[in-house]
Scaffold this motif. Structure first.
Motif, PDB file in Angstrom:
ATOM      1  N   SER A 126       0.766  -1.265   0.185  1.00 24.07           N
ATOM      2  CA  SER A 126       0.230   0.087   0.070  1.00 24.07           C
ATOM      3  C   SER A 126       0.638   1.245  -0.029  1.00 24.07           C
ATOM      4  N   ARG A 127       1.909   1.143   0.773  1.00 22.71           N
ATOM      5  CA  ARG A 127       2.693   2.513   0.810  1.00 22.71           C
ATOM      6  C   ARG A 127       3.920   2.708  -0.386  1.00 22.71           C
ATOM      7  N   VAL A 128       4.394   1.423  -0.896  1.00 19.87           N
ATOM      8  CA  VAL A 128       5.191   1.669  -1.716  1.00 19.87           C
ATOM      9  C   VAL A 128       4.855   1.072  -3.239  1.00 19.87           C
ATOM     10  N   GLY A 129       4.361  -0.225  -3.154  1.00 24.80           N
ATOM     11  CA  GLY A 129       3.995  -0.869  -4.332  1.00 24.80           C
ATOM     12  C   GLY A 129       3.108  -0.121  -5.388  1.00 24.80           C
ATOM     13  N   LEU A 130       1.901   0.120  -4.667  1.00 24.99           N
ATOM     14  CA  LEU A 130       0.936   0.615  -5.596  1.00 24.99           C
ATOM     15  C   LEU A 130       0.945   2.079  -6.204  1.00 24.99           C
ATOM     16  N   HIS A 131       1.883   2.795  -5.298  1.00 24.37           N
ATOM     17  CA  HIS A 131       2.336   4.143  -5.647  1.00 24.37           C
ATOM     18  C   HIS A 131       3.670   4.007  -6.754  1.00 24.37           C
ATOM     19  N   LYS A 132       4.725   3.729  -6.032  1.00 28.00           N
ATOM     20  CA  LYS A 132       6.058   3.609  -6.820  1.00 28.00           C
ATOM     21  C   LYS A 132       5.917   2.779  -8.042  1.00 28.00           C
ATOM     22  N   TYR A 133       5.170   1.745  -8.033  1.00 25.09           N
ATOM     23  CA  TYR A 133       5.503   0.817  -9.214  1.00 25.09           C
ATOM     24  C   TYR A 133       3.924   0.423  -9.783  1.00 25.09           C
ATOM     25  N   ALA A 134       3.106   1.621  -9.860  1.00 17.85           N
ATOM     26  CA  ALA A 134       1.807   1.390 -10.193  1.00 17.85           C
ATOM     27  C   ALA A 134       1.774   1.012 -11.804  1.00 17.85           C
ATOM     28  N   HIS A 135       2.902   1.264 -12.467  1.00 16.21           N
ATOM     29  CA  HIS A 135       2.738   0.697 -14.068  1.00 16.21           C
ATOM     30  C   HIS A 135       3.070  -0.491 -14.127  1.00 16.21           C
ATOM     31  N   ILE A 136       3.488  -1.333 -13.206  1.00 18.41           N
ATOM     32  CA  ILE A 136       3.486  -2.831 -13.476  1.00 18.41           C
ATOM     33  C   ILE A 136       2.102  -3.472 -13.090  1.00 18.41           C
ATOM     34  N   GLU A 137       1.624  -4.239 -13.858  1.00 24.19           N
ATOM     35  CA  GLU A 137       0.403  -4.719 -13.962  1.00 24.19           C
ATOM     36  C   GLU A 137       0.230  -5.805 -12.603  1.00 24.19           C
ATOM     37  N   GLU A 138       1.323  -6.539 -12.413  1.00 21.42           N
ATOM     38  CA  GLU A 138       1.423  -7.247 -11.404  1.00 21.42           C
ATOM     39  C   GLU A 138       1.171  -6.960 -10.030  1.00 21.42           C
ATOM     40  N   ILE A 139       1.246  -5.617  -9.724  1.00 26.77           N
ATOM     41  CA  ILE A 139       1.130  -4.824  -8.381  1.00 26.77           C
ATOM     42  C   ILE A 139      -0.155  -5.219  -7.841  1.00 26.77           C
ATOM     43  N   GLY A 140      -1.141  -4.861  -8.715  1.00 26.83           N
ATOM     44  CA  GLY A 140      -2.743  -5.096  -8.486  1.00 26.83           C
ATOM     45  C   GLY A 140      -3.022  -6.507  -8.176  1.00 26.83           C
ATOM     46  N   GLN A 141      -2.380  -7.314  -9.046  1.00 27.69           N
ATOM     47  CA  GLN A 141      -2.630  -8.880  -8.803  1.00 27.69           C
ATOM     48  C   GLN A 141      -2.221  -9.145  -7.422  1.00 27.69           C
ATOM     49  N   LEU A 142      -0.814  -8.715  -6.925  1.00 30.43           N
ATOM     50  CA  LEU A 142      -0.221  -8.743  -5.752  1.00 30.43           C
ATOM     51  C   LEU A 142      -1.189  -8.506  -4.592  1.00 30.43           C
ATOM     52  N   ASN A 143      -1.800  -7.142  -4.612  1.00 33.80           N
ATOM     53  CA  ASN A 143      -2.627  -6.715  -3.904  1.00 33.80           C
ATOM     54  C   ASN A 143      -3.979  -7.668  -3.573  1.00 33.80           C
ATOM     55  N   ASP A 144      -4.533  -8.237  -4.720  1.00 30.24           N
ATOM     56  CA  ASP A 144      -5.718  -8.898  -4.509  1.00 30.24           C
ATOM     57  C   ASP A 144      -5.312 -10.130  -4.091  1.00 30.24           C
ATOM     58  N   CYS A 145      -4.145 -11.084  -4.427  1.00 32.01           N
ATOM     59  CA  CYS A 145      -3.812 -12.300  -3.949  1.00 32.01           C
ATOM     60  C   CYS A 145      -3.340 -12.183  -2.425  1.00 32.01           C
ATOM     61  N   HIS A 146      -2.808 -11.216  -1.984  1.00 32.91           N
ATOM     62  CA  HIS A 146      -2.132 -10.888  -0.513  1.00 32.91           C
ATOM     63  C   HIS A 146      -3.522 -10.742   0.013  1.00 32.91           C
ATOM     64  N   THR A 170      -1.089 -22.149  -1.578  1.00 37.04           N
ATOM     65  CA  THR A 170      -1.167 -21.810  -3.051  1.00 37.04           C
ATOM     66  C   THR A 170      -1.190 -20.373  -3.126  1.00 37.04           C
ATOM     67  N   LEU A 171      -1.779 -19.549  -2.334  1.00 37.22           N
ATOM     68  CA  LEU A 171      -1.680 -18.178  -2.522  1.00 37.22           C
ATOM     69  C   LEU A 171      -0.404 -17.515  -2.054  1.00 37.22           C
ATOM     70  N   SER A 172       0.159 -18.337  -0.944  1.00 33.58           N
ATOM     71  CA  SER A 172       1.584 -17.991  -0.497  1.00 33.58           C
ATOM     72  C   SER A 172       2.539 -17.993  -1.651  1.00 33.58           C
ATOM     73  N   ARG A 173       2.428 -19.202  -2.449  1.00 33.68           N
ATOM     74  CA  ARG A 173       3.427 -19.422  -3.687  1.00 33.68           C
ATOM     75  C   ARG A 173       3.035 -18.352  -4.745  1.00 33.68           C
ATOM     76  N   ASP A 174       1.926 -18.128  -4.890  1.00 36.03           N
ATOM     77  CA  ASP A 174       1.334 -16.858  -5.867  1.00 36.03           C
ATOM     78  C   ASP A 174       1.935 -15.513  -5.494  1.00 36.03           C
ATOM     79  N   ILE A 175       1.867 -15.324  -4.015  1.00 36.38           N
ATOM     80  CA  ILE A 175       2.659 -13.788  -3.732  1.00 36.38           C
ATOM     81  C   ILE A 175       4.069 -14.035  -3.932  1.00 36.38           C
ATOM     82  N   VAL A 176       5.029 -15.019  -3.764  1.00 35.13           N
ATOM     83  CA  VAL A 176       6.232 -15.075  -3.968  1.00 35.13           C
ATOM     84  C   VAL A 176       6.454 -14.879  -5.634  1.00 35.13           C
ATOM     85  N   TYR A 177       5.651 -15.707  -6.094  1.00 28.21           N
ATOM     86  CA  TYR A 177       6.003 -15.440  -7.714  1.00 28.21           C
ATOM     87  C   TYR A 177       5.789 -14.006  -8.301  1.00 28.21           C
TER      88      TYR A 177
END
Length: 118
Positions: free
Chosen positions: A45-65, A96-103
């Motif tokens: 929330s503090r770094v990823g979604l703001h600093k790396y918003a251009h990377i599609e997987e950030i939103g996926q990571l947020n949902d998966c987490h 499964t979700l833990s592995r997805d987060i690491v991926y």
């Protein structure tokens, strides 16, 4: 740039490995952090979604987490209610979700490495 993601991945792996010990105690006296409170959630929330918003997987990571934390809470709740079959199913989702987060963290790290000035 990379240290943030590496740290997030290590914190997640440590937290996820500790879950199995909590689950073996049948969820007694367990208070799990929400996905917004844990170190990875704070990073997202503090770094990823703001600093790396251009990377599609950030939103996926947020949902998966968020789903990861929901499944962990469901596992604890089922254990406390002695619903062992449901707890086992929920724990399978946690793994499964833990592995997805690491991926996803690794994919994000790869994207950043590819765009890093050399």
């Amino acid at each position: 740039m990379m240290l943030d993601i590496t740290h997030a991945r290590l914190v997640h792996l440590k937290w996820a490995s500790q879950l199995s010990r909590l689950f073996r105690n049948f969820g007694k006296d367990v208070a799990l952090q929400t996905h917004e409170e844990c170190a990875v959630g704070v990073w997202i929330s503090r770094v990823g979604l703001h600093k790396y918003a251009h990377i599609e997987e950030i939103g996926q990571l947020n949902d998966c987490h968020a789903k990861f934390h929901e499944a962990a809470s469901r596992t604890i709740s089922c254990l406390q209610q002695k619903q062992f079959h449901q707890a086992q199913e929920a724990y399978g989702i946690v793994n499964t979700l833990s592995r997805d987060i690491v991926y996803l963290l690794t994919v994000i790290e790869y994207h950043l490495e590819m765009t890093k000035p050399h």
